[in-house]
Design an enzyme around this catalytic site. Structure first.
Site, PDB file in Angstrom:
ATOM      1  N   HIS A  67      48.512  44.658  25.623  1.00 44.70           N
ATOM      2  CA  HIS A  67      49.767  44.199  25.002  1.00 44.70           C
ATOM      3  C   HIS A  67      50.371  43.005  25.721  1.00 44.70           C
ATOM      4  CE1 HIS A  67      50.459  47.548  22.107  1.00 44.70           C
ATOM      5  NE2 HIS A  67      49.538  48.099  22.865  1.00 44.70           N
ATOM      6  N   ASP A  81      55.029  36.130  27.797  1.00 46.89           N
ATOM      7  CA  ASP A  81      55.165  37.383  27.062  1.00 46.89           C
ATOM      8  C   ASP A  81      53.920  37.562  26.223  1.00 46.89           C
ATOM      9  OD1 ASP A  81      56.474  39.710  26.195  1.00 46.89           O
ATOM     10  OD2 ASP A  81      58.376  38.650  25.944  1.00 46.89           O
TER      11      ASP A  81
HETATM   12  P1  ADQ Z   1      58.086  44.566  25.853  1.00 50.06           P
HETATM   13  O1  ADQ Z   1      57.906  43.808  27.116  1.00 50.06           O
HETATM   14  O2  ADQ Z   1      58.923  45.787  25.961  1.00 50.06           O
HETATM   15  O3  ADQ Z   1      56.667  44.974  25.174  1.00 50.06           O
HETATM   16  P2  ADQ Z   1      59.117  43.259  23.326  1.00 50.06           P
HETATM   17  O4  ADQ Z   1      57.915  43.060  22.508  1.00 50.06           O
HETATM   18  O5  ADQ Z   1      60.057  42.093  23.229  1.00 50.06           O
HETATM   19  O6  ADQ Z   1      58.769  43.459  24.863  1.00 50.06           O
HETATM   20  O7  ADQ Z   1      60.073  44.468  22.915  1.00 50.06           O
HETATM   21  C1  ADQ Z   1      59.697  45.728  22.611  1.00 50.06           C
HETATM   22  C2  ADQ Z   1      60.795  46.496  21.800  1.00 50.06           C
HETATM   23  O8  ADQ Z   1      61.880  46.973  22.602  1.00 50.06           O
HETATM   24  C3  ADQ Z   1      61.430  45.668  20.680  1.00 50.06           C
HETATM   25  O9  ADQ Z   1      61.294  46.422  19.502  1.00 50.06           O
HETATM   26  C4  ADQ Z   1      62.900  45.549  21.062  1.00 50.06           C
HETATM   27  O10 ADQ Z   1      63.798  45.566  19.972  1.00 50.06           O
HETATM   28  C5  ADQ Z   1      63.117  46.752  21.929  1.00 50.06           C
HETATM   29  N1  ADQ Z   1      64.189  46.405  22.869  1.00 50.06           N
HETATM   30  C6  ADQ Z   1      64.192  45.385  23.734  1.00 50.06           C
HETATM   31  N2  ADQ Z   1      65.385  45.319  24.365  1.00 50.06           N
HETATM   32  C7  ADQ Z   1      66.138  46.308  23.855  1.00 50.06           C
HETATM   33  C8  ADQ Z   1      67.472  46.736  24.058  1.00 50.06           C
HETATM   34  N3  ADQ Z   1      68.267  46.073  24.880  1.00 50.06           N
HETATM   35  N4  ADQ Z   1      67.913  47.816  23.397  1.00 50.06           N
HETATM   36  C9  ADQ Z   1      67.114  48.456  22.521  1.00 50.06           C
HETATM   37  N5  ADQ Z   1      65.871  48.055  22.251  1.00 50.06           N
HETATM   38  C10 ADQ Z   1      65.383  47.017  22.908  1.00 50.06           C
HETATM   39  C11 ADQ Z   1      55.270  44.797  25.484  1.00 50.06           C
HETATM   40  C12 ADQ Z   1      54.842  43.365  25.808  1.00 50.06           C
HETATM   41  C13 ADQ Z   1      55.254  42.421  24.681  1.00 50.06           C
HETATM   42  C14 ADQ Z   1      54.640  42.907  23.367  1.00 50.06           C
HETATM   43  C15 ADQ Z   1      54.929  44.380  23.142  1.00 50.06           C
HETATM   44  C16 ADQ Z   1      54.154  44.931  21.949  1.00 50.06           C
HETATM   45  O11 ADQ Z   1      55.415  42.954  27.042  1.00 50.06           O
HETATM   46  O12 ADQ Z   1      54.831  41.106  24.951  1.00 50.06           O
HETATM   47  O13 ADQ Z   1      55.210  42.172  22.297  1.00 50.06           O
HETATM   48  O14 ADQ Z   1      54.559  45.156  24.277  1.00 50.06           O
HETATM   49  O15 ADQ Z   1      52.789  44.666  22.071  1.00 50.06           O
END
Ligand code: ADQ
Length: 455
Positions: free
Chosen positions: A157, A354
Site C-alpha cells: 500500500h 504517499d
Molecule cells: P494512510 O497512510 O492511512 O493509508 P490515506 O490513504 O490518505 O493514508 O487514508 C486512509 C483513510 O483514513 C482515508 O479514508 C481517510 O479518510 C481516513 N482518515 C485520514 N485521516 C482521518 C481523520 N483525521 N479522521 C478520520 N479518518 C481519517 C495507507 C497508505 C496510503 C494508501 C492507503 C490505501 O499510506 O498511501 O492510499 O494505505 O492503500
C-alpha cells in the site's frame, strides 16, 4: 462457485463497525469479501505474554475471522520496531529516519513465521491468498516453506523506493527476495512498479519482476458522494459553516504522520498569509490530524513541532474574531469529514511521499458538481498521476504551496468545475471495487499480471 479468498493483513477489521463509518482496507475489500466465502487472518490488536500459536476463529456469515494475539516482545520488535520505525520510513524514501536493530528484524521474521505456521493448517488447496502491506514481505516465503502451493498475492500500500535507496537498509536483499515467493506482486503506481522490478532484477529474480504490476487503489466514490451530500445539512457541518461567516475553508485530513508533510504545509499556509495579504481574514484552514503511533518517538516530536506551528501562526496572524488555523488531533467520524470536505473551497493534500492518498480522492468525490473546490496536491502522492486537474506542488516548498493556495482561492467557478470534472470521472472509474477485481483477475490467473494491471 468462486474459490475462497483468504486475506492476510496486520490488522483484522472489527465486524461490528458500521459500513458508513469504517475506513481503510475493510472498505477497499468489502466487495471482494461480500461476493464469496472469505477468511481474514491477522493480528487481533491485543497483546499477551507470548504470541499465540493458534488463532481465535469466529464466523460472521460467509466471512471467517482468524486472529492472533501478539506477544509483548513481538509487538515491540515486529510492529513498533521493524514495521513502523524501520520499513515505514525507508519505503517512504526517509532512510535517515530509519532505526535498524537485529532484534527488531529477528522479531519481524519471527512473527511472519508465526503467522504462516498458524495460517497454513487453515488453508484449503484451492484458496486464493492475498497478503497486504509491508508487515508481511516474508509471509509468502514462509507459507511456501510449509508446503503451501496455493496462489499467493501481495499488495504493497505504500511506495517502493529506487533499489539503491532501499539497499541502504540492512538485509534489504533478503526482503526483496522474499517477495519472489508471491505469484502476483501489486504496487500503487507505475513508478513503484519500475522501482520494485529494478530491485528484483538486481538480485537475479527477473521472473518475479515480470509478476509486478501497478494496481492503483480507489475509494467507494458513489458511497462517499452520498455521505457528503447527506452530511451537507448535518448539524456539525452547519456549525462549521456558520463559524466561517463567509470565509473560504481550506481543509487537510491526515493521520498525524511525518510522511504527510504537515510542518511544511503549515509553513506554506503561513507564507500565504504573509505574501498574499488579500486572504488575511478571508480564509480559515482546518487541519484534522488524529494522533497515530504515539508510542514511536518520531511521532511524539512531530506532534510537539506541530503544536508550536499552530501557536506561532495563530499568535502572529489571528484577530479577535478570526482564527486562521484550526487544528484537531482527535478522530472525526467519516460522515462528518465528508460534510466538511464538501464545504471546503480547497482540499490541501501535501504528503512528502504517499502510496496513494485516499483523502485526495475523497475530497474530489465529496464536491458539489455545481460549485466544486480546488485540490492542491503533492506531486509525490500516488494519486497525482490520476488527478490531472489538481494544482500540483512540491510539498517541500512552502512558497509553492502558498502560490497554489492563492491560485485555488482566487480561481473562478468555471475553471474549478473544468478541472474537477475529469478528476471526478477518474475517481468514479478507479474505485476500490475495480482495484480489487483487477488484482483478483491476476491472482486467479484469468489474466496475466500485465493485462490485469493495464485494464
Ligand atoms: P494512510 O497512510 O492511512 O493509508 P490515506 O490513504 O490518505 O493514508 O487514508 C486512509 C483513510 O483514513 C482515508 O479514508 C481517510 O479518510 C481516513 N482518515 C485520514 N485521516 C482521518 C481523520 N483525521 N479522521 C478520520 N479518518 C481519517 C495507507 C497508505 C496510503 C494508501 C492507503 C490505501 O499510506 O498511501 O492510499 O494505505 O492503500
Amino acid at each position: 462457485m468462486a474459490v475462497r479468498l483468504v486475506i492476510v493483513a496486520n490488522r483484522v477489521p472489527n465486524p461490528r463497525e458500521r459500513a458508513a463509518t469504517a475506513g481503510g482496507l475493510a472498505v477497499a475489500l468489502r466487495d471482494a469479501v461480500a461476493r464469496r466465502d472469505a477468511m481474514w487472518f491477522g493480528w487481533s490488536g491485543a497483546t499477551a505474554a507470548a504470541t499465540a500459536a493458534e488463532p481465535r476463529v469466529a464466523q460472521h456469515g460467509r466471512l471467517t475471522l482468524a486472529t492472533l494475539d501478539l506477544g509483548e516482545q513481538d509487538y515491540r520488535h515486529y510492529y513498533r520496531g521493524f514495521s513502523n520505525a524501520t520499513l515505514w520510513p525507508t519505503l517512504h524514501y526517509r532512510l535517515g529516519l530509519a532505526q535498524f536493530s537485529r532484534e527488531d528484524y529477528a522479531g519481524y521474521r519471527e512473527v511472519n513465521r508465526a503467522f504462516a505456521a498458524a495460517l497454513a493448517p487453515l488453508l484449503r488447496p484451492d484458496d486464493l491468498v492475498w497478503a497486504h502491506d509491508f508487515h508481511l514481505f516474508p509471509l509468502g516465503a514462509e507459507l511456501r516453506a510449509r508446503g503451501c502451493g496455493q496462489r499467493l498475492g501481495f499488495f504493497l500500500h505504500v511506495p517502493f523506493p529506487p533499489y539503491d535507496l532501499f539497499c541502504g537498509l540492512p538485509r534489504a536483499q533478503e526482503l526483496v527476495a522474499d517477495l519472489a515467493a508471491y505469484d502476483v506482486i501489486g504496487v500503487q503506481t507505475e513508478q513503484d512498479a519500475a522501482n520494485l522490478r529494478g530491485a528484483l532484477a538486481a538480485i537475479g529474480q527477473a521472473g518475479a519482476a515480470a509478476r509486478v504490476g501497478a494496481f492503483p487503489i480507489g475509494i467507494d466514490a458513489d458511497g462517499f458522494t452520498r455521505l457528503a451530500e447527506r452530511a451537507e445539512r448535518a448539524p456539525e457541518t452547519e456549525r462549521l459553516r456558520q463559524s466561517l461567516i463567509g470565509r473560504g475553508l481550506v481543509i487537510g485530513v491526515d493521520r498525524l504522520d511525518y510522511t504527510k508533510g504537515l510542518p511544511h504545509r503549515f509553513r506554506g499556509y503561513a507564507q500565504l498569509l504573509a505574501r498574499f495579504p488579500q486572504h488575511r481574514g478571508q480564509v480559515s484552514y482546518l487541519q484534522v490530524a488524529p494522533v497515530s503511533r504515539g508510542d514511536v518517538a518520531q511521532y511524539r516530536s512531530l506532534r510537539r513541532e506541530l503544536d508550536e506551528w499552530v501557536g506561532r501562526i495563530n499568535g502572529q496572524h489571528a484577530e479577535p474574531d478570526w482564527t486562521p488555523l484550526r487544528y484537531i488531533t482527535r478522530a472525526v467520524s467519516r460522515p462528518t469529514l465528508a460534510g466538511f470536505m464538501r464545504l471546503a473551497r480547497i482540499g490541501l493534500v501535501t504528503p512528502l511521499r504517499d502510496g496513494m492518498n485516499l483523502v485526495a480522492k475523497e475530497y474530489i468525490a465529496a464536491q458539489d458538481p455545481e460549485d466544486p473546490g480546488a485540490l492542491v496536491l503533492s506531486r509525490f502522492a500516488g494519486a497525482a498521476p490520476e488527478l490531472a486537474g489538481a494544482l500540483l506542488v512540491n510539498p517541500l516548498d512552502p512558497d509553492e504551496i502558498a502560490e497554489r493556495l492563492d491560485e485555488g482561492l482566487s480561481m473562478p467557478r468555471e475553471e474549478r468545475a473544468a478541472r474537477w470534472r475529469p478528476m471526478a470521472e477518474a475517481v468514479r472509474q478507479g474505485t476500490a471495487k475495480a482495484w480489487c477485481r483487477a488484482f483478483l483477475r491476476a491472482l486467479e490467473g484469468t489474466a496475466s499480471v500485465a493485462e490485469a494491471a493495464a485494464a
